[in-house]
Design a protein around this motif. Structure first.
Motif, PDB file in Angstrom:
ATOM      1  N   THR A 207       0.875  -1.261  -0.059  1.00  0.00           N
ATOM      2  CA  THR A 207       0.045  -0.021   0.022  1.00  0.00           C
ATOM      3  C   THR A 207       0.566   1.334   0.088  1.00  0.00           C
ATOM      4  OG1 THR A 207      -1.812  -1.151   1.043  1.00  0.00           O
ATOM      5  CG2 THR A 207      -1.799   1.277   1.318  1.00  0.00           C
ATOM      6  N   ASP A 208       1.730   1.173   0.725  1.00  0.00           N
ATOM      7  CA  ASP A 208       2.748   2.599   0.966  1.00  0.00           C
ATOM      8  C   ASP A 208       3.585   2.739  -0.410  1.00  0.00           C
ATOM      9  OD1 ASP A 208       1.880   3.037   3.434  1.00  0.00           O
ATOM     10  OD2 ASP A 208       3.795   2.095   4.422  1.00  0.00           O
ATOM     11  N   ALA A 209       3.884   1.719  -1.012  1.00  0.00           N
ATOM     12  CA  ALA A 209       4.610   1.756  -2.301  1.00  0.00           C
ATOM     13  C   ALA A 209       3.663   2.374  -3.182  1.00  0.00           C
ATOM     14  CB  ALA A 209       5.283   0.351  -2.798  1.00  0.00           C
ATOM     15  N   LEU A 210       2.436   1.807  -3.378  1.00  0.00           N
ATOM     16  CA  LEU A 210       1.529   2.207  -4.312  1.00  0.00           C
ATOM     17  C   LEU A 210       0.998   3.625  -4.187  1.00  0.00           C
ATOM     18  CD1 LEU A 210      -0.712  -0.980  -4.706  1.00  0.00           C
ATOM     19  CD2 LEU A 210       1.227  -0.054  -6.327  1.00  0.00           C
ATOM     20  N   ASN A 211       0.916   4.052  -2.962  1.00  0.00           N
ATOM     21  CA  ASN A 211       0.729   5.368  -2.780  1.00  0.00           C
ATOM     22  C   ASN A 211       1.747   6.293  -3.343  1.00  0.00           C
ATOM     23  OD1 ASN A 211      -2.100   4.839  -1.631  1.00  0.00           O
ATOM     24  ND2 ASN A 211      -1.150   4.771   0.525  1.00  0.00           N
ATOM     25  N   ASN A 212       2.784   5.998  -2.947  1.00  0.00           N
ATOM     26  CA  ASN A 212       3.988   6.720  -3.377  1.00  0.00           C
ATOM     27  C   ASN A 212       4.161   6.826  -4.940  1.00  0.00           C
ATOM     28  OD1 ASN A 212       6.989   7.376  -4.182  1.00  0.00           O
ATOM     29  ND2 ASN A 212       7.289   7.399  -1.990  1.00  0.00           N
ATOM     30  N   ILE A 213       3.970   5.600  -5.541  1.00  0.00           N
ATOM     31  CA  ILE A 213       3.633   5.567  -7.111  1.00  0.00           C
ATOM     32  C   ILE A 213       2.690   6.683  -7.571  1.00  0.00           C
ATOM     33  CG2 ILE A 213       3.477   4.173  -9.016  1.00  0.00           C
ATOM     34  CD1 ILE A 213       4.889   1.873  -7.392  1.00  0.00           C
ATOM     35  N   ASN A 214       1.657   6.310  -7.129  1.00  0.00           N
ATOM     36  CA  ASN A 214       0.458   7.280  -7.669  1.00  0.00           C
ATOM     37  C   ASN A 214       0.735   8.650  -7.251  1.00  0.00           C
ATOM     38  OD1 ASN A 214      -1.243   5.261  -8.544  1.00  0.00           O
ATOM     39  ND2 ASN A 214      -2.110   4.891  -6.614  1.00  0.00           N
ATOM     40  N   GLU A 215       1.460   9.176  -6.058  1.00  0.00           N
ATOM     41  CA  GLU A 215       1.857  10.386  -5.786  1.00  0.00           C
ATOM     42  C   GLU A 215       2.674  10.984  -6.971  1.00  0.00           C
ATOM     43  OE1 GLU A 215       1.408  14.204  -4.144  1.00  0.00           O
ATOM     44  OE2 GLU A 215       0.018  12.379  -3.743  1.00  0.00           O
ATOM     45  N   GLN A 216       3.806  10.216  -7.021  1.00  0.00           N
ATOM     46  CA  GLN A 216       4.591  10.904  -8.161  1.00  0.00           C
ATOM     47  C   GLN A 216       4.217  10.782  -9.546  1.00  0.00           C
ATOM     48  OE1 GLN A 216       7.770  11.896  -7.203  1.00  0.00           O
ATOM     49  NE2 GLN A 216       7.309  11.401  -5.210  1.00  0.00           N
TER      50      GLN A 216
ATOM     51  N   LYS B 126       1.059  11.515 -10.408  1.00  0.00           N
ATOM     52  CA  LYS B 126       0.178  12.689 -10.434  1.00  0.00           C
ATOM     53  C   LYS B 126       1.128  14.019 -10.498  1.00  0.00           C
ATOM     54  CE  LYS B 126      -1.906  14.985  -6.512  1.00  0.00           C
ATOM     55  NZ  LYS B 126      -2.563  14.816  -5.145  1.00  0.00           N
ATOM     56  N   ASN B 127       2.377  13.765  -9.917  1.00  0.00           N
ATOM     57  CA  ASN B 127       3.289  15.026  -9.996  1.00  0.00           C
ATOM     58  C   ASN B 127       3.587  15.205 -11.259  1.00  0.00           C
ATOM     59  OD1 ASN B 127       2.906  15.753  -7.218  1.00  0.00           O
ATOM     60  ND2 ASN B 127       4.845  14.572  -6.749  1.00  0.00           N
TER      61      ASN B 127
END
Length: 77
Positions: A46-55, A57-58
């Motif tokens: 979950t944390d890794a996917l959230n980080n990927i999604n945030e990047q 998005k940026n």
């Protein structure tokens, strides 16, 4: 006068590069987003996917800003 023409040419080249950058990279960003969305989400990733999604998005936001710059410049010509 020559300086104005040089400055205009530099801005025009920058706008064209921004548009090309958007055109080349946005499909890749969209594909990555689609692939990430298809992954099974578990507590472990979950944390890794959230980080990927945030990047992603940026990156998508940056590409949209570049496209907007190139479109706004094109309207002024």
């Amino acid at each position: 006068m020559a300086n104005d023409e040089i400055a205009k040419a530099k801005i025009e080249a920058t706008a064209m590069m921004c548009k090309s950058f958007y055109t080349d990279f946005m499909p890749m960003i969209q594909q990555i987003k689609s692939n990430v969305e298809s992954l099974k989400i578990t507590e472990q990733n979950t944390d890794a996917l959230n980080n990927i999604n945030e990047q992603l998005k940026n990156a998508e936001s940056l590409l949209k800003q570049l496209k907007k710059f190139s479109e706004n410049y094109g309207e002024k010509l």
